[in-house]
Design a protein around this motif. Structure first.
Motif, PDB file in Angstrom:
ATOM      1  N   ASN A 166       0.849  -1.194   0.000  1.00 25.57           N
ATOM      2  CA  ASN A 166       0.000   0.000   0.000  1.00 25.57           C
ATOM      3  C   ASN A 166       0.885   1.245   0.000  1.00 25.57           C
ATOM      4  O   ASN A 166       1.785   1.350   0.831  1.00 25.57           O
ATOM      5  CB  ASN A 166      -0.899   0.012   1.242  1.00 25.57           C
ATOM      6  CG  ASN A 166      -1.839   1.202   1.257  1.00 25.57           C
ATOM      7  OD1 ASN A 166      -2.573   1.418   0.308  1.00 25.57           O
ATOM      8  ND2 ASN A 166      -1.786   1.975   2.332  1.00 25.57           N
ATOM      9  N   TRP A 168      -1.467   0.891  -3.595  1.00 26.81           N
ATOM     10  CA  TRP A 168      -1.537  -0.116  -4.659  1.00 26.81           C
ATOM     11  C   TRP A 168      -0.560   0.249  -5.780  1.00 26.81           C
ATOM     12  O   TRP A 168      -0.558   1.381  -6.261  1.00 26.81           O
ATOM     13  CB  TRP A 168      -2.959  -0.178  -5.199  1.00 26.81           C
ATOM     14  CG  TRP A 168      -3.232  -1.276  -6.178  1.00 26.81           C
ATOM     15  CD1 TRP A 168      -3.306  -1.152  -7.527  1.00 26.81           C
ATOM     16  CD2 TRP A 168      -3.489  -2.647  -5.876  1.00 26.81           C
ATOM     17  NE1 TRP A 168      -3.579  -2.369  -8.097  1.00 26.81           N
ATOM     18  CE2 TRP A 168      -3.705  -3.304  -7.109  1.00 26.81           C
ATOM     19  CE3 TRP A 168      -3.561  -3.380  -4.696  1.00 26.81           C
ATOM     20  CZ2 TRP A 168      -3.995  -4.662  -7.187  1.00 26.81           C
ATOM     21  CZ3 TRP A 168      -3.847  -4.732  -4.782  1.00 26.81           C
ATOM     22  CH2 TRP A 168      -4.058  -5.371  -6.001  1.00 26.81           C
ATOM     23  N   SER A 176      -7.428  -9.918  -7.451  1.00 29.93           N
ATOM     24  CA  SER A 176      -6.667  -8.958  -6.651  1.00 29.93           C
ATOM     25  C   SER A 176      -5.311  -9.535  -6.260  1.00 29.93           C
ATOM     26  O   SER A 176      -4.281  -8.842  -6.335  1.00 29.93           O
ATOM     27  CB  SER A 176      -7.460  -8.568  -5.404  1.00 29.93           C
ATOM     28  OG  SER A 176      -8.692  -7.981  -5.745  1.00 29.93           O
ATOM     29  N   ASP A 180      -3.171  -9.680  -9.593  1.00 32.13           N
ATOM     30  CA  ASP A 180      -2.715  -8.367 -10.049  1.00 32.13           C
ATOM     31  C   ASP A 180      -1.633  -7.819  -9.125  1.00 32.13           C
ATOM     32  O   ASP A 180      -0.635  -7.238  -9.591  1.00 32.13           O
ATOM     33  CB  ASP A 180      -3.892  -7.388 -10.106  1.00 32.13           C
ATOM     34  CG  ASP A 180      -4.795  -7.624 -11.306  1.00 32.13           C
ATOM     35  OD1 ASP A 180      -4.540  -8.581 -12.062  1.00 32.13           O
ATOM     36  OD2 ASP A 180      -5.767  -6.856 -11.479  1.00 32.13           O
ATOM     37  N   LEU A 181      -1.816  -7.995  -7.828  1.00 30.32           N
ATOM     38  CA  LEU A 181      -0.814  -7.511  -6.885  1.00 30.32           C
ATOM     39  C   LEU A 181       0.516  -8.220  -7.098  1.00 30.32           C
ATOM     40  O   LEU A 181       1.581  -7.583  -7.140  1.00 30.32           O
ATOM     41  CB  LEU A 181      -1.309  -7.703  -5.457  1.00 30.32           C
ATOM     42  CG  LEU A 181      -0.342  -7.274  -4.346  1.00 30.32           C
ATOM     43  CD1 LEU A 181       0.050  -5.809  -4.491  1.00 30.32           C
ATOM     44  CD2 LEU A 181      -0.956  -7.536  -2.969  1.00 30.32           C
ATOM     45  N   ALA A 184      -4.985  -8.022  -0.090  1.00 31.39           N
ATOM     46  CA  ALA A 184      -4.980  -7.558  -1.479  1.00 31.39           C
ATOM     47  C   ALA A 184      -6.303  -6.902  -1.851  1.00 31.39           C
ATOM     48  O   ALA A 184      -6.325  -5.836  -2.483  1.00 31.39           O
ATOM     49  CB  ALA A 184      -4.671  -8.726  -2.414  1.00 31.39           C
ATOM     50  N   ARG A 219      -6.680  -2.950  -2.880  1.00 29.69           N
ATOM     51  CA  ARG A 219      -7.122  -2.679  -4.249  1.00 29.69           C
ATOM     52  C   ARG A 219      -8.454  -1.927  -4.271  1.00 29.69           C
ATOM     53  O   ARG A 219      -8.590  -0.923  -4.998  1.00 29.69           O
ATOM     54  CB  ARG A 219      -7.262  -3.991  -5.014  1.00 29.69           C
ATOM     55  CG  ARG A 219      -7.805  -3.808  -6.422  1.00 29.69           C
ATOM     56  CD  ARG A 219      -8.161  -5.131  -7.072  1.00 29.69           C
ATOM     57  NE  ARG A 219      -8.824  -4.934  -8.348  1.00 29.69           N
ATOM     58  CZ  ARG A 219      -9.437  -5.899  -9.030  1.00 29.69           C
ATOM     59  NH1 ARG A 219      -9.479  -7.129  -8.537  1.00 29.69           N
ATOM     60  NH2 ARG A 219     -10.000  -5.642 -10.191  1.00 29.69           N
ATOM     61  N   GLU A 257      -9.198   1.906  -5.882  1.00 34.01           N
ATOM     62  CA  GLU A 257     -10.025   2.155  -7.063  1.00 34.01           C
ATOM     63  C   GLU A 257     -11.469   2.516  -6.709  1.00 34.01           C
ATOM     64  O   GLU A 257     -12.352   2.438  -7.563  1.00 34.01           O
ATOM     65  CB  GLU A 257      -9.996   0.924  -7.977  1.00 34.01           C
ATOM     66  CG  GLU A 257     -10.502  -0.355  -7.356  1.00 34.01           C
ATOM     67  CD  GLU A 257     -10.231  -1.588  -8.219  1.00 34.01           C
ATOM     68  OE1 GLU A 257      -9.341  -1.534  -9.096  1.00 34.01           O
ATOM     69  OE2 GLU A 257     -10.899  -2.618  -7.985  1.00 34.01           O
TER      70      GLU A 257
END
Length: 683
Positions: free
Chosen positions: A88, A90, A390, A393-394, A588, A592, A596
């Motif tokens: 963090n 992200w 999530s 992607d992380l 995650a 995320r 967003e």
């Protein structure tokens, strides 16, 4: 290129587990480091493949990437340290990378929609030559290859999105592209190849030649210590002579370049060990003896391949003799991300089918999705898909940033996504009822939408076995999770350690635990307003922080209780890892969704839903740590293996017993027809 505030030093200190670089001076013979330097494999055993349990463990241990020279969110999580600062804010992709990838993904999607008949691939168990050519024209075989060698140079994030898209057309296509780039020749050469090797091979692969990775043998799977394929140095010193048989080589029937793992015998002035080679697929002495067929991924080009006196020039060794297993495992740190990409794609597809069907189908006067029994399944599919995406992607963004060690995180998402995607597919079949069990062709013949749900289940099943089975992943992650403990206290529980080593380990352990154990008592998660910047998700992050400390305490207690016997407590270790996976997933989704929330406020709801479901799973896992039938089950299994209950097997027609469970093989030239398939050159 990504940016994130994730390179801060560990404020807690403690052991790093670092070892000397791979090319340092040779360690004393017989030491653990010497085993590692030999790639975990010395001379070929007298009878190929016959090694003791202790030797097998030494090989596995030696193949590990032991240095922790970069921060790891997963490692800290298992130690009870919730390093949220590592993920963090992200991470964000470079805008230029996003723009380039967007063009490619748009072209790939258009091509798949217009030119690829996924149903025909499934029906014929065959990806047409024209699809190979179309993918090559787009550059899909060079997605992970640097642009200087003719590739696209996509980030891990956009590469995984491309695999997800390709898999939605037919999963065999994503398996083809993934095996080619994630574990085939491009990735090992990218990480360990010489400039000359990269220049010689990578442009060919970026242009559309296919590669494969060959490690598994008929009697060698997760235990590479028994590897029997040999690479004898030639008398003139210019190369090696390969002999052996490799099983389950994805792309093996079509590949023109192979990564082959073979054992080089140790000798005077030669370290030997398991070594990685780039081998030309059309070399004399290579025979593709079988194309293997499976319950799913019917278009997969998977082979049984024999090597008989295949000459490989010494210039084709990757990374040096004895480095093969280290190369394989290091490559898999990012290579494993391709499988969860396909699992996330399956989750998205399942959610679409489940939502539309459950809204359209009416039973008992209401859409079936409004009935609680089905509603719970819909909620699980939606929340879990968001959780898997999530995590993936992380991991991809952290891998692209390259300032974090993601070996634990990548392994966790592979484990978690392969298990959860299987559950999603099973729930989807239940939602669809009889139509879920019916093939797409049969549905279409009756005039109904051909949703290939039963194919999805068949195609997904292998992900729980591919690139590390669930059971092996549990053990691999557990080993990394307790690495900090073993680095300070391992000699205390090592039966081979002398009194001097045990005494020194005791002193180290005393210092480490005096500092570490008090940190597990109190943490930020106990403050009612902690993580307030995450709004409605703050309570979930407080729960993660508290639970990570609870998990670390449970792990420490177990190590104190079982000591050296803990490595055999595989069910316990599996639960520890599964708890860690849930905590990683919760972290995650919260980070995320918060990042967003301006563009997608609905994702905060999905994150909250996922965390509520995950917390219930975590509670069950903690209960099962200490309340279980593990020891009873192990005792029962011994009796089962001894045949005590064999009478229970009566009354059915058992499989024929004329053939062995594992087929043997003998060195020598092949007596089988060569079934290799060659894709015509791109015009």
């Amino acid at each position: 290129m990504t940016t994130t505030r994730n390179n801060r030093p560990d404020p807690h200190g403690g052991p790093t587990g670092r070892v000397a670089p791979i090319d340092d001076a040779e360690p004393p013979a017989g030491s653990a480091a010497a085993v590692a330097e030999a790639g975990g494999a010395g001379p070929l055993p007298a009878e190929a493949g016959q090694v003791s349990e202790k030797e097998a463990r030494q090989v596995a241990e030696a193949a590990r990437e032991t240095a922790w020279d970069r921060p790891s969110f997963g490692k800290e999580l298992f130690l009870g340290r919730f390093r949220l600062d590592l993920i963090n804010p992200w991470p964000r992709s470079d805008p230029a990378d996003v723009a380039r990838a967007g063009e490619f993904l748009g072209a790939l999607g258009a091509y798949l929609d217009a030119e690829v008949d996924g149903a025909a691939i499934e029906r014929d168990a065959h990806i047409p030559d024209e699809v190979f050519h179309g993918l090559a024209r787009l550059g899909a075989f060079g997605m992970k290859i640097d642009r200087r060698y003719g590739g696209l140079g996509l980030s891990n994030l956009h590469y995984c999105r491309a695999l997800m898209l390709a898999g939605s057309a037919n999963p065999a296509i994503s398996a083809l592209l993934s095996a080619h780039q994630s574990i085939g020749v491009p990735q090992p050469l990218k990480m360990f190849g010489t400039p000359e090797q990269k220049q010689r091979f990578l442009p060919r692969l970026a242009a559309g030649e296919v590669s494969a990775f060959l490690l598994t043998e008929p009697d060698v799977g997760s235990d590479p210590a028994r590897l029997a394929t040999t690479a004898e140095p030639t008398a003139d010193g210019t190369g090696y002579r390969l002999n052996g048989v490799k099983l389950w080589a994805t792309n093996g029937t079509v590949a023109t370049l192979l990564v082959v793992m073979a054992r080089v015998p140790a000798g005077e002035g030669r370290r030997g060990g398991i070594t990685a080679f780039v081998v030309e697929g059309d070399s004399e002495g290579i025979t593709v003896e079988r194309r293997n067929a499976f319950v799913g991924l019917r278009g997969l080009e998977n082979s049984l391949t024999r090597f008989h006196d295949v000459i490989v020039p010494k210039e084709n060794v990757i990374g040096g003799e004895g480095k093969g297993l280290k190369i394989a495992l290091t490559t898999l740190n990012t290579g494993r991300l391709s499988l969860p990409a396909m699992c996330v794609g399956a989750g998205k597809w399942s959610l679409n089918v489940a939502r539309e069907w459950a809204a359209d189908r009416v039973q008992w006067g209401r859409p079936v999705g409004e009935h609680e029994a089905v509603a719970k399944k819909l909620a699980f599919i939606a929340a879990t898909t968001y959780g898997m995406e999530s995590m993936l992607d992380l991991c991809c963004l952290l891998a692209d940033d390259d300032r974090n060690d993601i070996r634990i995180e990548a392994a966790l998402v592979k484990l978690y996504a392969s298990e959860m995607a299987w559950k999603i597919a099973d729930e989807l079949i239940q939602i669809r009822g009889g139509r879920g069990y019916e093939t797409a062709d049969s549905l279409a013949a009756r005039g109904e939408r051909p949703a290939a749900v039963e194919q999805l289940l068949r195609d997904l099943r292998i992900n729980r076995i591919f690139e590390g089975s669930t059971e092996i992943m549990h053990l691999l992650i557990a080993r990394e999770a307790v690495d900090a403990h073993l680095s300070v206290a391992g000699d205390i529980i090592d039966p081979d350690a002398g009194l001097g080593r045990k005494a020194r380990a005791g002193a180290r352990a005393g210092v480490f635990y005096a500092r570490w154990l008090p940190t597990l008592a109190v943490g930020r998660g106990q403050a009612p307003r902690a993580y307030a910047e995450f709004g409605p998700l703050a309570a979930h992050l407080r729960h993660v922080e508290r639970t990570s400390r609870k998990l670390a305490r449970a792990t420490f207690y177990a190590m104190s209780r079982w000591q050296g016997k803990m490595e055999r407590k595989q069910a316990f270790l599996g639960r520890v890892v599964d708890i860690g996976a849930e905590l990683f997933a919760m972290s995650a989704v919260c980070v995320r969704a918060t990042a967003e929330r301006a563009e997608h406020p609905e994702n905060v709801e999905l994150a909250d839903l996922f965390c509520r479901q995950a917390r219930l799973r975590v509670d069950e896992l903690f209960t099962a740590l200490w309340s279980n039938t593990d020891s009873v089950d192990v005792a029962a299994a011994k009796r089962i293996l001894a045949g005590r209950y064999a009478a229970l097997e009566g009354g059915v027609a058992a499989p024929p017993a004329e053939l062995p469970w594992v087929a043997g093989w003998q060195p020598g030239p092949s007596t089988a027809e060569d079934v290799r398939r060659r894709i015509p050159p791109l015009g």
